[in-house]
Motif scaffolding. Structure first.
Motif, mmCIF file in Angstrom:
data_model
loop_
_atom_site.group_PDB
_atom_site.id
_atom_site.type_symbol
_atom_site.label_atom_id
_atom_site.label_comp_id
_atom_site.label_asym_id
_atom_site.label_seq_id
_atom_site.Cartn_x
_atom_site.Cartn_y
_atom_site.Cartn_z
ATOM 1 N N UNK A 179 1.278 -1.013 -4.910
ATOM 2 C CA UNK A 179 2.507 -0.325 -5.308
ATOM 3 C C UNK A 179 3.139 0.215 -4.026
ATOM 4 N N UNK A 180 3.939 1.268 -4.139
ATOM 5 C CA UNK A 180 4.497 1.911 -2.956
ATOM 6 C C UNK A 180 3.511 2.876 -2.300
ATOM 7 N N UNK A 181 2.305 2.964 -2.847
ATOM 8 C CA UNK A 181 1.312 3.941 -2.373
ATOM 9 C C UNK A 181 1.091 3.844 -0.863
ATOM 10 N N UNK A 182 0.783 2.645 -0.372
ATOM 11 C CA UNK A 182 0.480 2.500 1.048
ATOM 12 C C UNK A 182 1.720 2.647 1.920
ATOM 13 N N UNK A 183 2.873 2.268 1.395
ATOM 14 C CA UNK A 183 4.121 2.464 2.140
ATOM 15 C C UNK A 183 4.354 3.951 2.367
ATOM 16 N N UNK A 184 4.108 4.748 1.333
ATOM 17 C CA UNK A 184 4.236 6.205 1.462
ATOM 18 C C UNK A 184 3.203 6.747 2.438
ATOM 19 N N UNK A 185 1.963 6.281 2.297
ATOM 20 C CA UNK A 185 0.891 6.764 3.185
ATOM 21 C C UNK A 185 1.227 6.519 4.647
#
Length: 243
Positions: A179-185
């Motif tokens: 998802x966007x999880x790693x992009x945010x991280x």
């Protein structure tokens, strides 16, 4: 809304948006909360739900959000996330503070506010999205894993405190979900984020949403306490097979 009402936080994208779609298809009226109201409105239009701006790190925002919800049968605590991958000796306190505010205190605020309505429904259900990081640790992940351990402890405590009341509690602990999880991280670094999933077929947001929907549609006497789900190629937070 005349159908049972499901409230989903962090519903503007990823697992939250997918969960809203799945729950709507299962017959729930969905109330969607997130900071990005434009994207939230798109999901609400798809699901026939209601979009309300929500920042779980802001007590006033949570209070205003919950005041607009007359009844609640299901709460999906999905708002959360990670920032950075720093060792403890180089930790960024601002990142830690955001992760604890969002994952732990955000879950506390929204759950505390809606619990009376969940119990009053006669068949309430609280679903909390933690992670395999709620029971594992890994180098560089102390800020996130400590927050997820705390969020898990909060959720599991509720199971005992409300024993005998008409409300169920399910913790969802996913492994690698694209998802966007790693992009945010990684602060918007899409290339670095893509590397997390290289050589692996990760879970999708819809895979997780499917499991959530299964849990909340079981008979009222059935409580799925914890559900751990990972891609077939992932054994743990630090071990995976890559092609």
């Amino acid at each position: 809304m005349t159908n049972p009402i499901a409230v989903v936080t962090g519903a503007s994208a990823g697992i939250g948006a997918a969960t809203a779609r799945r729950l709507a298809a299962a017959g729930f009226g969905v109330v969607l909360g997130a900071r990005r109201l434009d994207r939230l409105g798109e999901v609400a239009a798809e699901t026939g739900g209601r979009a309300i701006e929500l920042d779980v790190t802001d007590a006033g925002s949570v209070e205003a959000f919950c005041a607009q919800i007359p009844a609640c049968h299901v709460l999906v605590n999905n708002a959360g996330g990670a920032r950075g991958l720093d060792r403890v000796d180089t930790a960024d306190e601002a990142h830690w503070r955001w992760m604890w505010e969002t994952n732990v205190l955000g879950t506390l605020r929204i759950t505390k506010a809606l619990l009376p309505k969940l119990v009053a429904s006669g068949n309430g259900h609280v679903v909390t999205m933690t992670s395999i990081a709620a029971y594992e640790v890994y180098d560089g992940g102390a800020g996130y894993t400590s927050a997820k351990h705390a969020q898990s402890a909060l959720h599991r405590t509720l199971r005992g405190e409300h024993l005998g009341e008409p409300v169920r509690f399910t913790e969802i602990l996913p492994g690698m979900v694209e998802t966007e999880f790693s992009v945010t991280r990684f602060d918007g670094d899409a290339e670095r984020a893509a590397g997390v999933y290289a050589g692996i077929e990760p879970l999708t947001a819809d895979d997780v949403a499917d499991v959530i929907t299964f849990a909340v549609t079981r008979p009222p006497h059935v409580n799925l306490d914890q559900i751990v789900l990972k891609p077939r190629a992932q054994a743990s937070a630090t071990r995976a097979h890559r092609d």
